[in-house]
Scaffold this motif. Sequence first.
Motif, PDB file in Angstrom:
ATOM      1  N   TYR A  35       1.013  -0.989  -0.108  1.00  0.00           N
ATOM      2  CA  TYR A  35      -0.066   0.129  -0.007  1.00  0.00           C
ATOM      3  C   TYR A  35       0.893   1.346  -0.010  1.00  0.00           C
ATOM      4  CZ  TYR A  35      -4.188  -2.553   1.260  1.00  0.00           C
ATOM      5  OH  TYR A  35      -5.405  -3.508   1.373  1.00  0.00           O
ATOM      6  N   PHE A  90       3.736   0.782   2.597  1.00  0.00           N
ATOM      7  CA  PHE A  90       3.213  -0.017   3.843  1.00  0.00           C
ATOM      8  C   PHE A  90       3.287  -1.479   2.977  1.00  0.00           C
ATOM      9  CE2 PHE A  90       2.563   1.677   7.672  1.00  0.00           C
ATOM     10  CZ  PHE A  90       1.611   2.712   7.428  1.00  0.00           C
ATOM     11  N   GLY A 105       3.437  -3.739   8.128  1.00  0.00           N
ATOM     12  CA  GLY A 105       4.704  -3.529   8.819  1.00  0.00           C
ATOM     13  C   GLY A 105       4.766  -1.886   9.155  1.00  0.00           C
ATOM     14  N   GLU A 106       5.731  -1.747   9.672  1.00  0.00           N
ATOM     15  CA  GLU A 106       6.066  -0.105  10.136  1.00  0.00           C
ATOM     16  C   GLU A 106       6.205   1.092   9.022  1.00  0.00           C
ATOM     17  OE1 GLU A 106       7.457  -0.763  14.631  1.00  0.00           O
ATOM     18  OE2 GLU A 106       8.523   0.290  13.305  1.00  0.00           O
TER      19      GLU A 106
ATOM     20  N   PHE B  34     -12.776  -3.907  10.010  1.00  0.00           N
ATOM     21  CA  PHE B  34     -11.743  -3.603  10.946  1.00  0.00           C
ATOM     22  C   PHE B  34     -11.483  -2.105  11.185  1.00  0.00           C
ATOM     23  CE2 PHE B  34      -9.624  -7.811  10.056  1.00  0.00           C
ATOM     24  CZ  PHE B  34     -10.184  -8.146   9.009  1.00  0.00           C
ATOM     25  N   TYR B  36      -8.141   0.143  12.047  1.00  0.00           N
ATOM     26  CA  TYR B  36      -6.617   0.266  12.475  1.00  0.00           C
ATOM     27  C   TYR B  36      -6.526   1.616  12.910  1.00  0.00           C
ATOM     28  CZ  TYR B  36      -5.794  -3.985   9.691  1.00  0.00           C
ATOM     29  OH  TYR B  36      -5.854  -5.186   9.216  1.00  0.00           O
ATOM     30  N   GLN B  38      -3.409   4.567  13.448  1.00  0.00           N
ATOM     31  CA  GLN B  38      -1.905   5.002  13.110  1.00  0.00           C
ATOM     32  C   GLN B  38      -1.488   6.031  14.165  1.00  0.00           C
ATOM     33  OE1 GLN B  38      -1.401   6.691   8.905  1.00  0.00           O
ATOM     34  NE2 GLN B  38       0.862   5.910   9.121  1.00  0.00           N
ATOM     35  N   GLU B  42       4.181   6.599  13.264  1.00  0.00           N
ATOM     36  CA  GLU B  42       4.133   5.035  13.259  1.00  0.00           C
ATOM     37  C   GLU B  42       3.498   4.565  12.275  1.00  0.00           C
ATOM     38  OE1 GLU B  42       4.596   4.786  18.368  1.00  0.00           O
ATOM     39  OE2 GLU B  42       3.339   3.454  17.212  1.00  0.00           O
ATOM     40  N   GLY B  43       3.534   3.025  12.142  1.00  0.00           N
ATOM     41  CA  GLY B  43       2.727   2.374  11.366  1.00  0.00           C
ATOM     42  C   GLY B  43       1.340   2.027  11.712  1.00  0.00           C
ATOM     43  N   LEU B  44       0.653   1.001  10.948  1.00  0.00           N
ATOM     44  CA  LEU B  44      -0.734   0.570  10.975  1.00  0.00           C
ATOM     45  C   LEU B  44      -0.733  -0.345  11.898  1.00  0.00           C
ATOM     46  CD1 LEU B  44      -2.212   0.908   7.309  1.00  0.00           C
ATOM     47  CD2 LEU B  44      -3.201   2.285   9.409  1.00  0.00           C
ATOM     48  N   LEU B  46      -3.533  -2.842  13.939  1.00  0.00           N
ATOM     49  CA  LEU B  46      -5.054  -3.292  14.225  1.00  0.00           C
ATOM     50  C   LEU B  46      -5.329  -2.944  15.351  1.00  0.00           C
ATOM     51  CD1 LEU B  46      -7.189  -4.944  12.909  1.00  0.00           C
ATOM     52  CD2 LEU B  46      -6.313  -6.891  14.355  1.00  0.00           C
ATOM     53  N   LYS B  49     -11.463  -5.961  15.366  1.00  0.00           N
ATOM     54  CA  LYS B  49     -12.184  -6.296  13.967  1.00  0.00           C
ATOM     55  C   LYS B  49     -13.393  -7.117  14.640  1.00  0.00           C
ATOM     56  CE  LYS B  49     -10.280 -10.853  13.652  1.00  0.00           C
ATOM     57  NZ  LYS B  49      -9.368 -11.763  12.990  1.00  0.00           N
ATOM     58  N   PHE B  89      -8.681   4.456  11.037  1.00  0.00           N
ATOM     59  CA  PHE B  89      -9.032   3.887   9.606  1.00  0.00           C
ATOM     60  C   PHE B  89      -9.967   2.765   9.795  1.00  0.00           C
ATOM     61  CE2 PHE B  89      -6.021   6.172   6.788  1.00  0.00           C
ATOM     62  CZ  PHE B  89      -4.864   6.382   7.345  1.00  0.00           C
ATOM     63  N   LEU B 101      -7.541  -5.466   1.806  1.00  0.00           N
ATOM     64  CA  LEU B 101      -8.543  -4.565   2.561  1.00  0.00           C
ATOM     65  C   LEU B 101      -8.755  -3.219   1.812  1.00  0.00           C
ATOM     66  CD1 LEU B 101      -6.344  -4.380   5.769  1.00  0.00           C
ATOM     67  CD2 LEU B 101      -8.817  -4.933   5.830  1.00  0.00           C
TER      68      LEU B 101
END
Lengths: 113, 113
Positions: A35, A90, A105-106, B34, B36, B38, B42-44, B46, B49, B89, B101
């Motif tokens: 992504y 991502f 992942g980050e 879901f 998510y 952030q 930082e990353g995404l 979870l 869900k 998200f 997704l």
Amino acid sequence: DSGVTQTPKHLITATGQRVTLRCSPRSGDLSVYWYQQSLDQGLQFLIQYYNGEERAKGNILERFSAQQFPDLHSELNLSSLELGDSALYFCASSGYVWGNTIYFGEGSWLTVV
Amino acid sequence: GNSVTQMEGPVTLSEEAFLTINCTYTATGYPSLFWYVQYPGEGLQLLLKATKADDKGSNKGFEATYRKETTSFHLEKGSVQVSDSAVYFCALRPAFGNEKLTFGTGTRLTIIP
């Protein structure tokens, strides 16, 4: 820790150059997704691989390509880079089970200057 | 096709306020839903869900209930903290077929002390 590993975390490169982003999925996950997250476009799906084969393609530019190797790691290749390619990329992975979660992942921060 | 519509941001609340972030979806069948999150830089991750109608996902004080009749999956928290400041998200994944997704546009939440 999601178990999905991406390298590099940060990358600065010049326009016209080529870079490779690497992703190691969670142990046992056969699907890998890429992504792109940019400020004005939100989260855009680029491409999905399943066990080495391309499974689905989204809004991926022709200048971009990806592959998944026999050990299931994946690489996203970005070439002829433009300023607008600056984004957070991502990688995510999942197993093949109904309702399964996709773990991210980050990310790799790419800045094109 | 599948789509997710999320409440427009940004949202600013005072600490201990009640939070609702609206999310509705369009999909065939019974997708998994879901949320998510952030956090800054930082990353995404979870957050929670739900995989079938009337399921309630919950985590870290956040809850969301899968409402098939209204095609919604609104995120709620009874008392937000400064540490909840992040981008949230909403996303869906089709029930079958190892699909990707589909994300909403994200809602930026800022909690002020």
